[in-house]
Design a protein around this motif. Structure first.
Motif, PDB file in Angstrom:
ATOM      1  N   LEU A 362      78.190  73.630  83.612  1.00 19.57           N
ATOM      2  CA  LEU A 362      78.968  73.198  81.853  1.00 19.57           C
ATOM      3  C   LEU A 362      79.838  74.022  81.608  1.00 19.57           C
ATOM      4  O   LEU A 362      79.936  74.144  80.470  1.00 19.57           O
ATOM      5  N   LEU A 363      78.769  75.909  81.543  1.00 15.22           N
ATOM      6  CA  LEU A 363      79.211  76.695  80.337  1.00 15.22           C
ATOM      7  C   LEU A 363      80.351  76.654  80.463  1.00 15.22           C
ATOM      8  O   LEU A 363      81.550  77.018  79.065  1.00 15.22           O
ATOM      9  N   GLY A 364      81.505  77.273  81.632  1.00 15.53           N
ATOM     10  CA  GLY A 364      82.997  77.201  81.391  1.00 15.53           C
ATOM     11  C   GLY A 364      83.916  76.045  80.387  1.00 15.53           C
ATOM     12  O   GLY A 364      84.939  76.097  80.714  1.00 15.53           O
ATOM     13  N   ASP A 365      83.454  74.587  80.216  1.00 16.07           N
ATOM     14  CA  ASP A 365      83.994  73.947  80.194  1.00 16.07           C
ATOM     15  C   ASP A 365      83.693  73.509  78.350  1.00 16.07           C
ATOM     16  O   ASP A 365      82.740  73.450  77.599  1.00 16.07           O
ATOM     17  N   THR A 366      84.750  73.741  77.419  1.00 14.52           N
ATOM     18  CA  THR A 366      84.807  73.198  75.827  1.00 14.52           C
ATOM     19  C   THR A 366      84.149  72.392  75.235  1.00 14.52           C
ATOM     20  O   THR A 366      83.646  72.379  74.280  1.00 14.52           O
ATOM     21  N   LYS A 391      81.123  84.675  71.267  1.00 13.08           N
ATOM     22  CA  LYS A 391      82.348  85.787  70.586  1.00 13.08           C
ATOM     23  C   LYS A 391      82.638  85.711  71.917  1.00 13.08           C
ATOM     24  O   LYS A 391      83.656  86.462  72.543  1.00 13.08           O
ATOM     25  N   GLY A 392      83.125  84.561  72.862  1.00  9.24           N
ATOM     26  CA  GLY A 392      83.595  84.483  74.333  1.00  9.24           C
ATOM     27  C   GLY A 392      82.928  84.750  74.490  1.00  9.24           C
ATOM     28  O   GLY A 392      84.404  85.538  75.566  1.00  9.24           O
ATOM     29  N   GLY A 393      81.791  85.436  75.148  1.00 11.01           N
ATOM     30  CA  GLY A 393      81.307  86.270  76.268  1.00 11.01           C
ATOM     31  C   GLY A 393      80.805  85.407  77.018  1.00 11.01           C
ATOM     32  O   GLY A 393      81.899  84.295  77.258  1.00 11.01           O
ATOM     33  N   ALA A 406      81.685  76.698  76.114  1.00 10.58           N
ATOM     34  CA  ALA A 406      80.421  76.076  75.482  1.00 10.58           C
ATOM     35  C   ALA A 406      80.243  76.331  74.245  1.00 10.58           C
ATOM     36  O   ALA A 406      79.637  77.272  74.242  1.00 10.58           O
ATOM     37  N   GLY A 407      79.907  75.326  72.915  1.00  7.24           N
ATOM     38  CA  GLY A 407      79.617  75.873  71.837  1.00  7.24           C
ATOM     39  C   GLY A 407      78.244  76.060  72.215  1.00  7.24           C
ATOM     40  O   GLY A 407      77.256  75.544  73.187  1.00  7.24           O
ATOM     41  N   VAL A 408      77.740  76.865  71.429  1.00 11.20           N
ATOM     42  CA  VAL A 408      76.680  77.632  70.900  1.00 11.20           C
ATOM     43  C   VAL A 408      75.839  77.159  69.947  1.00 11.20           C
ATOM     44  O   VAL A 408      76.252  77.490  68.595  1.00 11.20           O
TER      45      VAL A 408
END
Length: 467
Positions: A362-366, A391-393, A406-408
């Motif tokens: 899921l991390l790679g999907d906004t 930071k898009g890291g 993904a949003g954090v």
């Protein structure tokens, strides 16, 4: 002579293990307060077997006292027994029920999958357990010196306690208090902490010694706002949740939001009453069941909901995933679907467990969002996601890098730990300030900030142990 020594949680927030020793030489007797696992990269640890070994003498240790059953407070108990400890294990009545469960899970991961060996060990643990009610003195030993202990509710998780110790050695008596982990005020399900009436010396945690949490209504509003924003585009909100405490508190709050805003939309064409909440953690599911069975220890607010026919920990929108295959199916489905969903998965610091598979998918999907509600120790993937995600890291999971699209988010108010003002309130509520306060279980900055707060209360000697 009455001495306090520390065998963990001195330069970080894990590995809690403290020793109270009375007398000296051959007349020495003592107890351990907790015997926890080190997590992340704290205290110069690298996760090797030496981190787990009991590297201090235990021949004089007469008993172990457990403040609560989180793994960073109980995870080294198997190694303590292997080192030859054969005394009783004192804890609260709820902790006595939960401790074998948490150690069974730890054994499966770190020791063996052999069911016979696990059951043999768990039988040994159960035979050593001495459950104590709150607010009742218990004699531990009375030989050349004497020691009595009393457990008081700590409001951290169900069954958590701070430990009052009445110690007498060479005719000198002291009241020494070990806080364990203290809870934030007004936590769901749990009764608020009451300060001890007396403490000549105090060993206190400092996890959030440098910050305060949002109040109950503020954090509930933030949780609602984050969920509405995150679910608007049809993604998944993934909450890395600790199995004991945090999961149950979040379910309680989610049930409350669903009940209050039932017909209102949480996402386009999705009312709150139709929002699916998934718990994907066998351990969290087990402890949620245990929490339900321990209703007599809930606070009055929670009990009043039950009296009205509400079910804060078993509402109809809740789905519990048990089998590993169902877990894999859920990960795959959520990764390709556009159905808004909230998933609580262990482990809380993303260092293992089922949450890792969700993160990879899921991390790679906004569209997706990760919501942290608890402390993330240095060196854990959770800390990296929290630090570098905005930071898009990237984060490393199982040896591979995953970009964080993904949003954090973070809602600090749902930490099971007391905030700075709660800690200050705990100390200032003691009738006479302790002559010595030792700050443990916190990062350096948190301890330094809390030290300044305590110094402003009076002339107490405030110590930050280095080992």
């Amino acid at each position: 002579m009455i001495e306090i020594n520390h065998h963990g949680a001195t330069t970080g927030v894990t590995g809690s293990c403290h020793e109270l020793t009375l007398g000296s030489g051959t007349d020495k007797s003592g107890i351990l307060i907790d015997c926890g696992l080190f997590q992340g990269q704290e205290e110069g640890r690298d996760g090797s077997a030496s981190d787990l070994a009991i590297g201090f003498p235990i021949g004089h240790i007469k008993a172990l006292v457990v403040t609560h059953v989180h793994i960073d407070h109980v995870g080294r108990i198997p190694y303590l027994l292997a080192a030859g400890f054969d005394g009783p294990i004192y804890c609260s009545q709820p902790s006595a029920i939960m401790l074998p469960e948490i150690l069974e899970d730890a054994l499966k991961i770190g020791f063996t999958r052999d069911r016979r060996l696990i059951e043999k060990f768990l039988d040994l643990i159960r035979s050593r357990l001495v459950p104590l009610p709150y607010n009742q003195w218990q004699r531990v030993f009375s030989d050349h010196s004497s020691l009595d202990i009393r457990l008081q509710s700590a409001g951290h998780i169900l069954g958590s306690a701070y430990i009052e110790c009445d110690a007498v050695s060479d005719g000198v008596g002291e009241r020494i208090v070990f806080s364990g982990d203290l809870g934030a005020s007004h936590s769901p399900l749990l009764r608020d902490v009451v300060s001890p009436e007396r403490a000549d010396r105090l060993v206190i945690e400092s996890t959030y010694g440098d910050k305060n949490h949002e109040d109950r209504e503020g954090r509930r509003f933030r949780l609602k706002s984050i969920l509405k924003h995150a679910l608007a585009d049809g993604g998944t909100v993934l909450i890395p949740a600790f199995s004991i405490g945090r999961t149950q508190e979040l379910l309680y709050e989610l049930e409350g939001l669903i009940h209050q805003f039932g017909s209102q939309p949480v996402a386009p064409e999705l009312p709150w009453r139709d929002l699916e909440v998934v718990v994907d953690s066998p351990l969290a599911a087990d402890f949620t069941r245990i929490y339900r069975d321990l209703k007599p220890f809930w606070d009055n607010e929670a009990l009043s909901l039950v009296a009205k026919g509400r079910h804060p920990l078993s509402f109809e929108q809740l789905t519990v995933i048990d089998s590993h295959q169902d877990h894999l199916n859920a990960v795959e489905y959520l990764a390709r679907s556009h159905r808004p969903c909230v998933v609580l998965a262990g482990s809380g610091m993303c260092a293992g467990g089922r949450v890792v598979n969700y993160l990879k998918a899921l991390l790679g999907d906004t569209r997706n969002d990760v919501l942290f509600v608890g402390y993330q120790a240095a060196g854990t993937p959770g800390r990296d996601i929290l630090s570098y995600g905005p930071k898009g890291g990237w984060v490393e999971l199982d040896g591979e890098r995953y970009t964080i699209q993904a949003g954090v988010h973070q809602v600090g108010g749902y930490s099971a730990h007391a905030g700075q003002s709660d800690l200050v309130r705990f100390v200032s509520g003691i009738d006479v300030l302790p002559r010595e306060i030792r700050l443990v279980h916190g990062d350096t900055s948190a301890k330094q900030a809390l030290r300044k707060c305590f110094q402003s209360l009076g002339s107490t000697d405030i110590i930050i142990p280095e080992h």
